[in-house]
Write an enzyme that holds these catalytic residues in place. Structure first.
Site, PDB file in Angstrom:
ATOM      1  N   LYS A  51     -30.936 -11.050   1.692  1.00 41.85           N
ATOM      2  CA  LYS A  51     -31.769 -11.950   2.466  1.00 41.85           C
ATOM      3  C   LYS A  51     -33.165 -12.015   1.841  1.00 41.85           C
ATOM      4  O   LYS A  51     -33.498 -11.119   1.062  1.00 41.85           O
ATOM      5  CB  LYS A  51     -31.838 -11.519   3.941  1.00 41.85           C
ATOM      6  CG  LYS A  51     -32.578 -10.195   4.179  1.00 41.85           C
ATOM      7  CD  LYS A  51     -32.647  -9.871   5.649  1.00 41.85           C
ATOM      8  CE  LYS A  51     -33.855 -10.474   6.318  1.00 41.85           C
ATOM      9  NZ  LYS A  51     -35.140  -9.844   5.998  1.00 41.85           N
ATOM     10  N   HIS A  72     -28.400  -5.983   5.842  1.00 44.25           N
ATOM     11  CA  HIS A  72     -28.272  -4.527   5.777  1.00 44.25           C
ATOM     12  C   HIS A  72     -28.185  -3.871   7.151  1.00 44.25           C
ATOM     13  O   HIS A  72     -27.722  -2.741   7.273  1.00 44.25           O
ATOM     14  CB  HIS A  72     -29.425  -3.923   4.959  1.00 44.25           C
ATOM     15  CG  HIS A  72     -30.776  -4.059   5.595  1.00 44.25           C
ATOM     16  ND1 HIS A  72     -31.658  -5.050   5.266  1.00 44.25           N
ATOM     17  CD2 HIS A  72     -31.388  -3.303   6.530  1.00 44.25           C
ATOM     18  CE1 HIS A  72     -32.762  -4.909   5.966  1.00 44.25           C
ATOM     19  NE2 HIS A  72     -32.637  -3.859   6.745  1.00 44.25           N
ATOM     20  N   LYS A  92     -25.206  -0.252   9.190  1.00 44.92           N
ATOM     21  CA  LYS A  92     -25.461   0.928  10.021  1.00 44.92           C
ATOM     22  C   LYS A  92     -24.237   1.244  10.874  1.00 44.92           C
ATOM     23  O   LYS A  92     -23.660   0.363  11.507  1.00 44.92           O
ATOM     24  CB  LYS A  92     -26.690   0.690  10.918  1.00 44.92           C
ATOM     25  CG  LYS A  92     -27.968   0.391  10.137  1.00 44.92           C
ATOM     26  CD  LYS A  92     -29.138   0.159  11.068  1.00 44.92           C
ATOM     27  CE  LYS A  92     -30.386  -0.259  10.285  1.00 44.92           C
ATOM     28  NZ  LYS A  92     -30.831   0.797   9.375  1.00 44.92           N
ATOM     29  N   GLU A 138     -40.942  -1.888  15.131  1.00 45.14           N
ATOM     30  CA  GLU A 138     -41.332  -1.074  13.987  1.00 45.14           C
ATOM     31  C   GLU A 138     -42.746  -0.548  14.188  1.00 45.14           C
ATOM     32  O   GLU A 138     -43.609  -1.256  14.731  1.00 45.14           O
ATOM     33  CB  GLU A 138     -41.278  -1.885  12.701  1.00 45.14           C
ATOM     34  CG  GLU A 138     -39.907  -2.419  12.330  1.00 45.14           C
ATOM     35  CD  GLU A 138     -39.948  -3.240  11.063  1.00 45.14           C
ATOM     36  OE1 GLU A 138     -39.690  -2.670   9.987  1.00 45.14           O
ATOM     37  OE2 GLU A 138     -40.260  -4.438  11.148  1.00 45.14           O
ATOM     38  N   ASP A 142     -38.165 -13.587   9.525  1.00 45.78           N
ATOM     39  CA  ASP A 142     -37.785 -12.338   8.882  1.00 45.78           C
ATOM     40  C   ASP A 142     -36.662 -11.616   9.617  1.00 45.78           C
ATOM     41  O   ASP A 142     -35.848 -10.942   8.983  1.00 45.78           O
ATOM     42  CB  ASP A 142     -39.013 -11.421   8.792  1.00 45.78           C
ATOM     43  CG  ASP A 142     -38.764 -10.191   7.948  1.00 45.78           C
ATOM     44  OD1 ASP A 142     -38.071 -10.307   6.920  1.00 45.78           O
ATOM     45  OD2 ASP A 142     -39.253  -9.113   8.316  1.00 45.78           O
ATOM     46  N   HIS A 188     -30.884 -10.551  11.368  1.00 47.52           N
ATOM     47  CA  HIS A 188     -30.611  -9.254  11.974  1.00 47.52           C
ATOM     48  C   HIS A 188     -30.299  -9.349  13.465  1.00 47.52           C
ATOM     49  O   HIS A 188     -29.267  -8.860  13.941  1.00 47.52           O
ATOM     50  CB  HIS A 188     -31.814  -8.321  11.793  1.00 47.52           C
ATOM     51  CG  HIS A 188     -32.135  -8.018  10.375  1.00 47.52           C
ATOM     52  ND1 HIS A 188     -31.177  -7.975   9.378  1.00 47.52           N
ATOM     53  CD2 HIS A 188     -33.304  -7.712   9.760  1.00 47.52           C
ATOM     54  CE1 HIS A 188     -31.754  -7.657   8.231  1.00 47.52           C
ATOM     55  NE2 HIS A 188     -33.039  -7.505   8.436  1.00 47.52           N
ATOM     56  N   LYS A 199     -44.098  -5.687  14.406  1.00 52.61           N
ATOM     57  CA  LYS A 199     -44.624  -4.621  13.554  1.00 52.61           C
ATOM     58  C   LYS A 199     -45.840  -3.979  14.208  1.00 52.61           C
ATOM     59  O   LYS A 199     -46.464  -4.567  15.095  1.00 52.61           O
ATOM     60  CB  LYS A 199     -44.985  -5.177  12.177  1.00 52.61           C
ATOM     61  CG  LYS A 199     -43.771  -5.584  11.352  1.00 52.61           C
ATOM     62  CD  LYS A 199     -44.154  -5.936   9.928  1.00 52.61           C
ATOM     63  CE  LYS A 199     -42.927  -6.215   9.075  1.00 52.61           C
ATOM     64  NZ  LYS A 199     -42.083  -5.014   8.892  1.00 52.61           N
TER      65      LYS A 199
END
Length: 480
Positions: free
Chosen positions: A148, A178, A182, A216, A235, A240, A330
């Protein structure tokens, strides 16, 4: 290829892994350590070779030394190390692909991993195909892995899909998210479909709402140039968070084959209601942490969001009327990725004459990172002469039962690529459905609409996010 949950995993076939951007952080910190872990597990044998491609001056030994710092120590890395080679070249020029063809020679199975900036994805695949490097022969595969971001809006995602699929088949393309590598994310499907009592209540008759959070503590760091052109929504949300939503909301597949699972996930994403301009204005909020504009490579007048919260509806029989609240940001108070399923309250008539008229709802919390586990909140009677209900939790922690540390999250994805299992990789229709659902928000913000509210570092985000959910009579699960 169907997944066989009770069968012992087989060793991957011999292959060459060609990493475009082989000297970069992704290859050094994540890909090669994951491969070493797979070698240690016996899932990759001595038949795997790694060929890194980059523009930096260097040779085989220089590339190996770059990997030494991050590769897990032990016999597995020492055995693999001698099978790592380097090809210097500019992959915007045709010469490097001719050199690559000569270097590969009669190599049969090859995976090309594009650990490069997104602008190179389409041109590299076209150049690989033009050089004949994507042609498969009987008993030998050619595959390409694409990181990505896959596009930056709906139009660019469609263009990139068209560009890639005009020269290779969908079955050769592995679009990586990604998050899906997990173990706790993959467990969402097992928790749902292997427990009949849970699947029985997994619908709008019993579920009030669903929250999906990816918080995050880190700020943008040295990625200011990338982030200031991207923002939190682009993003994280269409990739995700939508993949988590697809796993939570999909219908049971006919079997565990990649096509069956990806088809059901695509159906869920296609059922996400595309908001009208009015809905886009009222169903999303944006925030920016204090001090973001002082970060390197960030405009001092930047209006890019570092936090976003969005409400979506899924127009399907199962989920009609159930809001999905997605948020990510974030520089927040804690690192916390979770799915919170809130069940509808019980009828209060039975408790109207007791002190428990305001019962908290039952909740199922799928904690994806950190402290991976599953919690089920429910009510019990507090000991004593009065009828008093109190919330308690049944909790399961992965660390208490399994060893899941020391992994990069890419092990399963790399193994599945070598095995030809596309279950955990996004198909073109999934990509485009995700972008379609968020495009109205992007269009609105491109016109200068959609206020960006400042929030304090180490907080739970901007106040407007609280207002977004509280106006529906609900509250966010605490970030912790």
């Amino acid at each position: 290829m169907a997944r066989r949950p009770h069968a012992a995993p087989r060793q991957a076939p011999p292959a060459t892994l060609v990493i475009f951007g082989g000297t970069g952080d992704l290859a050094r910190r994540l890909l090669v350590p994951a491969i070493v872990n797979l070698c240690g597990d016996g899932l990759i044998g001595d038949g795997l070779d790694i060929l890194g491609i980059g523009s930096s001056e260097g040779d085989d030994e220089a590339l190996r030394q770059g990997f030494d710092e991050f590769a897990p120590e032990g016999a597995s890395w020492h055995k693999l190390r001698n099978r790592v080679t380097y090809l210097q070249g500019d992959f915007t020029k045709s010469e490097v692909f001719e050199a690559l063809k000569n270097r590969l020679g009669a190599a049969g199975n090859v995976v090309f991993y594009l650990a490069t900036p997104a602008k190179f994805f389409g041109p590299i695949v076209e150049s690989l195909a033009k050089a004949g490097l994507m042609e498969e022969t009987e008993g030998a595969f050619r595959r390409v892995a694409v990181e990505k971001p896959f596009g930056h809006d709906l139009a660019s995602a469609r263009t990139l899909n068209k560009q890639i699929l005009s020269v290779v088949d969908e079955g050769q393309v592995y679009r990586i998210d990604h998050f899906l590598g997990k173990e706790t994310v993959q467990n969402i499907m097992v928790a749902r479909f292997a427990n009949p009592w849970l699947e029985a209540v997994w619908n709008n008759r019993y579920i009030d709402s669903i929250q999906i959070t990816a918080a995050e503590t880190v700020d943008v760091g040295t990625r200011g140039a990338f982030y200031d052109a991207t923002g939190a929504l682009r993003d994280m949300v269409p990739n995700h968070l939508f993949q988590l939503m697809a796993m939570v909301g999909m219908e049971p597949p006919n079997d565990l084959s990649a096509d069956s699972i990806r088809t059901e996930k695509a159906k869920l994403l296609e059922a996400v209601r595309v908001p009208t301009p009015a809905e886009a204005k009222s169903n999303a909020v944006r925030g920016q942490y204090q001090g973001y504009r002082k970060a390197a490579d960030v405009s001092p007048k930047s209006n890019v969001e570092t936090y976003v919260a969005v409400k979506f509806w899924v127009d399907s029989w199962r989920w009609a009327g159930v809001p999905f609240y997605l948020r990510t940001g974030k520089a927040l108070k804690a690192r916390d990725t979770e799915v919170v399923v809130t069940f509808k309250p019980v009828p209060l008539a039975l408790f109207r004459d007791t002190p428990v008229a305001d019962l908290p709802p039952n909740r199922l919390i799928l904690q994806l990172q950190p402290n991976e586990g599953i919690d089920l909140d429910f009510m019990v009677k507090k000991p004593g002469p009065k009828m008093q209900a109190v919330p308690v939790a049944l909790d399961f922690k992965y660390a208490d039962k399994f060893t899941i540390g020391g992994r990069t999250g890419y092990e399963t994805l790399l193994y599945d690529m070598l095995m030809g299992d596309q279950t955990l990789f996004q198909r073109a229709d999934q990509i485009e459905a995700g972008w379609a659902a968020v495009q109205p928000f992007l269009d609105l913000w491109a016109k200068g609409k959609g206020k960006v509210e400042s929030y304090r570092r180490g907080s739970s985000g901007p106040e407007c996010a609280i207002e977004l959910i509280e106006r529906d009579g609900r509250t966010w699960h605490a970030i912790a």
